[in-house]
Design a protein around this motif. Structure first.
Motif, PDB file in Angstrom:
ATOM      1  N   PHE A 199      -4.092   0.609  -4.050  1.00 43.81           N
ATOM      2  CA  PHE A 199      -4.077  -0.805  -3.663  1.00 43.81           C
ATOM      3  C   PHE A 199      -3.497  -1.625  -4.805  1.00 43.81           C
ATOM      4  O   PHE A 199      -3.872  -1.460  -5.955  1.00 43.81           O
ATOM      5  N   TYR A 230      -5.337  -9.102   1.382  1.00 43.89           N
ATOM      6  CA  TYR A 230      -5.133  -8.481   2.688  1.00 43.89           C
ATOM      7  C   TYR A 230      -5.693  -9.333   3.819  1.00 43.89           C
ATOM      8  O   TYR A 230      -5.109  -9.416   4.903  1.00 43.89           O
ATOM      9  N   LEU A 268     -10.364  -6.345   8.913  1.00 44.93           N
ATOM     10  CA  LEU A 268      -9.896  -5.451   7.850  1.00 44.93           C
ATOM     11  C   LEU A 268     -10.739  -4.190   7.758  1.00 44.93           C
ATOM     12  O   LEU A 268     -10.239  -3.132   7.369  1.00 44.93           O
ATOM     13  N   TYR A 273       0.849  -1.194   0.000  1.00 43.92           N
ATOM     14  CA  TYR A 273       0.000   0.000   0.000  1.00 43.92           C
ATOM     15  C   TYR A 273       0.882   1.240   0.000  1.00 43.92           C
ATOM     16  O   TYR A 273       1.773   1.377   0.817  1.00 43.92           O
ATOM     17  N   ILE A 283      -6.711   1.726   5.611  1.00 35.33           N
ATOM     18  CA  ILE A 283      -5.927   0.511   5.462  1.00 35.33           C
ATOM     19  C   ILE A 283      -4.645   0.525   6.288  1.00 35.33           C
ATOM     20  O   ILE A 283      -4.250  -0.483   6.868  1.00 35.33           O
ATOM     21  N   TRP A 335     -14.610  -1.871  -0.648  1.00 35.85           N
ATOM     22  CA  TRP A 335     -13.420  -2.036  -1.465  1.00 35.85           C
ATOM     23  C   TRP A 335     -13.709  -1.588  -2.888  1.00 35.85           C
ATOM     24  O   TRP A 335     -14.774  -1.883  -3.407  1.00 35.85           O
ATOM     25  N   LYS A 368     -11.168   2.206   0.375  1.00 38.27           N
ATOM     26  CA  LYS A 368     -10.834   2.061   1.779  1.00 38.27           C
ATOM     27  C   LYS A 368      -9.441   2.595   2.110  1.00 38.27           C
ATOM     28  O   LYS A 368      -8.865   2.271   3.142  1.00 38.27           O
ATOM     29  N   GLU A 395      -8.898  -7.537  -1.910  1.00 40.77           N
ATOM     30  CA  GLU A 395      -9.338  -7.645  -0.524  1.00 40.77           C
ATOM     31  C   GLU A 395      -8.944  -9.000   0.061  1.00 40.77           C
ATOM     32  O   GLU A 395      -8.522  -9.083   1.215  1.00 40.77           O
TER      33      GLU A 395
END
Length: 400
Positions: A125, A132, A157, A120, A172, A165, A168, A129
């Motif tokens: 990104f 992560y 998260l 990040y 993050i 997402w 976000k 998702e």
């Protein structure tokens, strides 16, 4: 004239001595004040207010996020703050929140990250998702030896479900800092077991928990003069602490060790029915604590392998720390909380259960609990469950 000059001279000398004495006192006072602030023995309400302003500035700039930000950062609201000292955290303060007292803490930035390859930069990104959430699952396994589901990882998260997402970016990095904080993660993972305070929410890298009544760390100042009523009250607190330690060893995914035991780390609920632990930075499952004490580092004595109050052995042949934790929570609490500060076999500062009302049979049992193997020097053996039961039963009997 000479006599008058002599009088003036004596007065001047006397004044200089007074000024020197006052200057010395001011310097000494200033020195101790600096020490007190650096060691967090005293604090001011200015510090938490500045921290809130910093977090809220990040929130208004789109950097910080969390379910508490909107209410915490309303410009027209000035929260009722109270700072707290004697904490290892960089920032700890309580706030009157919707007629309830809560405690805000600042997540510690870990020097050794458990979340590797966290891609990040600048709000962009580089992974999905799912990527992560897998990193979070790995971090939880490494820190607490617990396997969590994808659904549970996704909950970790998302600090605030108002964003989906990939929108976000504002939270993050907050997530990463919070997940790497041992206490924050423990609060979430063990919430349903009711052994730690309830997590209220977050804003940026601040998180809030329910405020409990701290068990005083200064019992030794009153134990020599306390009444029978106060003595019984202290016994009841000790009973609740023993019952709490039992909850840490059963019904959890794995038994937990509290490796930094202090009186003010124990908190009592308002109804006086339950004790919980307040400082979770050094709370670890037995397997993880064993990895810390048996990490293979070099040692010359057993104490080189200790992790705070969790003790281990040095392999005196290989001169490596290769052993897990050898004592347990009950031994630590008996030694440091119930019995008190012991030097050369004598109690120098009485603990929670030491005082003029303490019967000899209780003293003997506490000594057995604090030093199960009767060792010379630092005890390195666990207190048995049988000793714990005898201690609990004796304390209950005294209260009747």
């Amino acid at each position: 004239m000479k006599q008058l000059d002599y009088i003036h001279l004596r007065a001047s000398v006397h004044l200089i001595k007074i000024l020197k004495r006052k200057s010395t006192l001011v310097l000494i006072g200033g020195f101790f004040l600096i020490v007190f602030f650096r060691r967090k023995l005293v604090c001011t309400n200015v510090e938490p207010l500045l921290h809130i302003n910093s977090v809220c500035t990040s929130f208004w700039n789109g950097v910080a996020a969390g379910n508490l930000c909107n209410e915490l950062c309303q410009p027209e609201i000035v929260p009722s703050l109270a700072c707290h000292n004697y904490y290892e955290k960089s920032t700890v303060f309580s706030v009157q929140w919707n007629h309830t007292n809560i405690v805000f803490k600042s997540a510690k930035k870990s020097s050794q990250t458990e979340i590797q390859n966290w891609p990040y930069t600048g709000g962009n990104f580089y992974q999905s998702e799912n990527y992560y959430t897998n990193l979070i699952k790995t971090a939880v396994k490494l820190k607490f030896n617990i396997s969590i589901t994808n659904v549970e990882a996704i909950k970790l998260l998302y600090l605030y479900f108002g964003f989906k997402w990939p929108h976000k970016s504002r939270e993050i990095e907050n997530v990463r800092t919070l997940i790497e904080d041992n206490e924050y993660l423990a609060l979430i993972l063990y919430q349903r077991f009711d052994v730690f305070p309830k997590l209220v929410g977050t804003c940026g890298t601040l998180y809030a928990v329910q405020k409990l009544n701290t068990v005083s760390g200064f019992w030794h100042l009153m134990t020599l003069y306390d009444s029978h009523v106060e003595w019984i009250k202290r016994i009841k607190i000790a009973i609740k602490i023993i019952e709490f330690l039992a909850r840490l060893e059963s019904g959890l995914p794995e038994a937990l060790l509290i490796c930094n035991v202090k009186m003010n780390h124990f908190g009592m609920t308002d109804d006086f029915k339950k004790v919980m632990y307040l400082d979770l930075d050094s709370v670890h499952p037995v397997s993880i604590a064993g990895q810390i004490t048996g990490d293979g580092s070099e040692c010359k004595s057993h104490s080189d392998c200790d992790f705070m109050n969790c003790r281990s052995f040095c392999n005196l042949i290989t001169l490596k720390c290769q052993h897990g934790v050898v004592n347990n929570n009950l031994q630590i609490v008996c030694e440091r909380i119930f019995l008190g500060w012991v030097m050369s076999g004598k109690v120098m500062v009485p603990g929670l259960l030491m005082g003029p009302h303490t019967p000899h049979v209780l003293i003997e049992l506490l000594e057995e609990c604090a030093n199960p193997a009767g060792e010379i020097g630092t005890p390195r053996a666990p207190a048995t469950k049988e000793v714990g039961k005898r201690l609990h039963d004796l304390l209950v009997h005294i209260t009747y």
